[in-house]
Write a protein that holds these residues in place. Structure first.
Motif, PDB file in Angstrom:
ATOM      1  N   VAL A  22       0.827  -1.213   0.000  1.00 15.19           N
ATOM      2  CA  VAL A  22       0.000   0.000   0.000  1.00 15.19           C
ATOM      3  C   VAL A  22       0.858   1.258   0.000  1.00 15.19           C
ATOM      4  O   VAL A  22       0.668   2.159  -0.806  1.00 15.19           O
ATOM      5  CB  VAL A  22      -0.956  -0.004   1.217  1.00 15.19           C
ATOM      6  N   ARG A  64       4.396   1.286   0.076  1.00 18.04           N
ATOM      7  CA  ARG A  64       5.736   1.076  -0.489  1.00 18.04           C
ATOM      8  C   ARG A  64       6.833   1.578   0.441  1.00 18.04           C
ATOM      9  O   ARG A  64       7.738   2.320   0.029  1.00 18.04           O
ATOM     10  CB  ARG A  64       5.848   1.745  -1.863  1.00 18.04           C
ATOM     11  N   HIS A  65       6.725   1.175   1.683  1.00 17.94           N
ATOM     12  CA  HIS A  65       7.737   1.569   2.648  1.00 17.94           C
ATOM     13  C   HIS A  65       9.074   0.920   2.319  1.00 17.94           C
ATOM     14  O   HIS A  65       9.121  -0.271   2.045  1.00 17.94           O
ATOM     15  CB  HIS A  65       7.313   1.138   4.055  1.00 17.94           C
ATOM     16  N   PRO A  66      10.148   1.673   2.379  1.00 20.10           N
ATOM     17  CA  PRO A  66      11.449   1.096   2.031  1.00 20.10           C
ATOM     18  C   PRO A  66      11.903  -0.006   2.979  1.00 20.10           C
ATOM     19  O   PRO A  66      12.589  -0.925   2.575  1.00 20.10           O
ATOM     20  CB  PRO A  66      12.399   2.296   2.088  1.00 20.10           C
ATOM     21  N   ASP A 100       9.772  -4.131   2.939  1.00 23.44           N
ATOM     22  CA  ASP A 100      10.217  -5.278   2.146  1.00 23.44           C
ATOM     23  C   ASP A 100      11.372  -5.999   2.818  1.00 23.44           C
ATOM     24  O   ASP A 100      11.382  -7.228   2.934  1.00 23.44           O
ATOM     25  CB  ASP A 100      10.669  -4.818   0.754  1.00 23.44           C
ATOM     26  N   GLU A 116      13.365 -10.583   6.145  1.00 27.08           N
ATOM     27  CA  GLU A 116      14.139 -11.040   7.301  1.00 27.08           C
ATOM     28  C   GLU A 116      13.269 -11.744   8.350  1.00 27.08           C
ATOM     29  O   GLU A 116      13.769 -12.570   9.105  1.00 27.08           O
ATOM     30  CB  GLU A 116      14.876  -9.853   7.943  1.00 27.08           C
ATOM     31  N   GLU A 148      12.346  -6.417  -6.604  1.00 30.74           N
ATOM     32  CA  GLU A 148      11.039  -5.778  -6.384  1.00 30.74           C
ATOM     33  C   GLU A 148       9.893  -6.740  -6.698  1.00 30.74           C
ATOM     34  O   GLU A 148       8.888  -6.773  -5.990  1.00 30.74           O
ATOM     35  CB  GLU A 148      10.919  -4.524  -7.260  1.00 30.74           C
ATOM     36  N   ARG A 151       6.990  -8.104  -4.106  1.00 30.84           N
ATOM     37  CA  ARG A 151       5.541  -8.012  -4.368  1.00 30.84           C
ATOM     38  C   ARG A 151       4.892  -9.385  -4.273  1.00 30.84           C
ATOM     39  O   ARG A 151       3.856  -9.556  -3.651  1.00 30.84           O
ATOM     40  CB  ARG A 151       5.278  -7.448  -5.775  1.00 30.84           C
ATOM     41  N   ALA A 211      20.585  -6.003   6.553  1.00 32.11           N
ATOM     42  CA  ALA A 211      20.068  -5.910   5.176  1.00 32.11           C
ATOM     43  C   ALA A 211      20.121  -4.473   4.665  1.00 32.11           C
ATOM     44  O   ALA A 211      20.441  -4.232   3.487  1.00 32.11           O
ATOM     45  CB  ALA A 211      18.642  -6.445   5.119  1.00 32.11           C
ATOM     46  N   VAL A 212      19.803  -3.513   5.529  1.00 36.66           N
ATOM     47  CA  VAL A 212      19.858  -2.100   5.128  1.00 36.66           C
ATOM     48  C   VAL A 212      21.293  -1.720   4.760  1.00 36.66           C
ATOM     49  O   VAL A 212      21.552  -1.070   3.737  1.00 36.66           O
ATOM     50  CB  VAL A 212      19.321  -1.191   6.257  1.00 36.66           C
ATOM     51  N   ARG A 270      22.354  -3.363   1.474  1.00 35.91           N
ATOM     52  CA  ARG A 270      21.771  -2.677   0.324  1.00 35.91           C
ATOM     53  C   ARG A 270      22.550  -1.396   0.024  1.00 35.91           C
ATOM     54  O   ARG A 270      22.815  -1.053  -1.122  1.00 35.91           O
ATOM     55  CB  ARG A 270      20.301  -2.351   0.607  1.00 35.91           C
ATOM     56  N   ARG A 271      22.939  -0.714   1.080  1.00 33.85           N
ATOM     57  CA  ARG A 271      23.693   0.535   0.908  1.00 33.85           C
ATOM     58  C   ARG A 271      25.063   0.254   0.277  1.00 33.85           C
ATOM     59  O   ARG A 271      25.535   1.005  -0.581  1.00 33.85           O
ATOM     60  CB  ARG A 271      23.851   1.209   2.265  1.00 33.85           C
ATOM     61  N   THR A 282      24.599  -0.412  -3.425  1.00 36.56           N
ATOM     62  CA  THR A 282      24.317   0.822  -4.163  1.00 36.56           C
ATOM     63  C   THR A 282      25.571   1.674  -4.317  1.00 36.56           C
ATOM     64  O   THR A 282      25.829   2.228  -5.388  1.00 36.56           O
ATOM     65  CB  THR A 282      23.217   1.622  -3.432  1.00 36.56           C
TER      66      THR A 282
END
Lengths: 58, 261
Positions: free
Chosen positions: B98, B100-102, B105, B110, B168, B172, B242-243, B246-247, B250
């Motif tokens: 709803v 799409r909170h970063p 997911d 986790e 992504e 979903r 995980a955060v 991901r960083r 990137t």
């Protein structure tokens, strides 16, 4: 104490399964923090999110 | 300019979606979890140890089951967290689909393995308890079967979120599966009321007084609270990792693009 082998087995599982997940999670977190510090020396995982932490905009 | 302001949407007091975005900011999560996580883990470990030692050595034995009832101090918290973890997974899925909170997911990804581990713990300790009490390691009882279905839902979610090249799409698909699986939670809860089961009915409910002797109830509550905090600490630590991962990805991609340019 009755049913001792069953009780011991249950308690061993009750400690080992969450314990192993906890150790693995904290080891992964520390490894990620070390790698992040190596990639971006300015980064402090506790204070600076940077522009690439994945926030999506609608 | 504070770096968090780069990722956070503009502040708005009126739009609830934007307010939620503010709290889902990965930078804020890293800061908050960095402070809370050590306390969460230490308190959880201490309460779990207290509950388990109390239950193992000081709580009374059951007049029918004897000392086998002590398995309850591991089994019941695991069962509670199996369902609560899936509810957390479903909430993250709603936030993901709803708003799409970063973070939603990443948190959902986790929670999956941790929830599956606690569900496996519930099934294994239930089986260990069932052998001396029922004379069988497993029966196709409504409660046992519905918890086994929950375990398969967790496994399905774990597999699905990792099944796509595009993360992504995996998020979903996993969110949709998680929401479909929510129907299993009331089935687990009320299975002992709807069907004649070998599994005993609930002795602790939200609406009524517990039917359990207080000398057994307290260690169970300590154990349940301790395991809950441990569960939360594990999920928070994994999400934090995980955060950061991901960083790192990137940053490395940005550098590769700069080098190529």
């Amino acid at each position: 104490m009755t049913h001792l082998p069953y009780i011991v087995a249950a308690y061993v599982l009750g400690v080992l399964i969450p314990g192993s997940f906890a150790v693995a999670a904290f080891a992964r977190m520390r490894a990620a923090a070390r790698r992040l510090a190596a990639v971006d020396p300015r980064a402090n995982p506790g204070s600076s999110p940077g522009p690439e932490t994945g926030a999506r905009r609608r | 300019m504070d770096a968090s302001s780069v990722v956070a949407p503009p502040p708005s007091g009126r739009n609830p979606g934007r307010s939620l975005h503010r709290f889902a900011n990965p930078g804020r999560f890293l800061r908050l979890s960095g402070v809370v996580l050590p306390w969460l883990a230490a308190t959880g470990a201490a309460l779990t140890a207290l509950g388990l030692i109390w239950g193992l050595f000081y709580a009374p034995a059951d007049w029918q089951q004897g000392d086998a009832v002590r398995i309850m101090y591991v089994h019941v918290p695991a069962a509670w967290l199996a369902s609560a973890g899936y509810l957390g997974l479903a909430i993250c899925s709603v936030l993901s689909l709803v708003w799409r909170h970063p973070l939603a997911d990443l948190a959902a990804v986790e929670i999956g393995p941790v929830g599956a581990a606690f569900t496996a713990l519930c099934l294994l300790t239930g089986s260990i308890w069932g052998k001396p009490m029922w004379g069988a390691w497993w029966v196709w009882d409504a409660r046992l079967t519905s918890v086994l279905v929950l375990f398969f839902l967790y496994l399905g979610h774990i597999a699905l979120v990792r099944a796509f090249d595009n993360p992504e799409r995996g998020y979903r698909s996993g969110a949709i599966l998680a929401l479909i699986g929510v129907v299993n939670l009331p089935i687990i809860k009320f299975s002992v009321d709807w069907w004649n089961t070998l599994h005993q009915p609930d002795t602790i409910t939200l609406t009524g007084a517990p039917t359990m002797y207080v000398g057994m109830l307290w260690p169970l509550l300590f154990s349940a609270l301790g395991y809950t905090l441990v569960f939360a600490a594990i999920v928070a630590a994994r999400t934090r990792a995980a955060v950061m991962e991901r960083r790192i990805r990137t940053l490395l991609m940005m550098r590769a693009e700069e080098t190529a340019a």
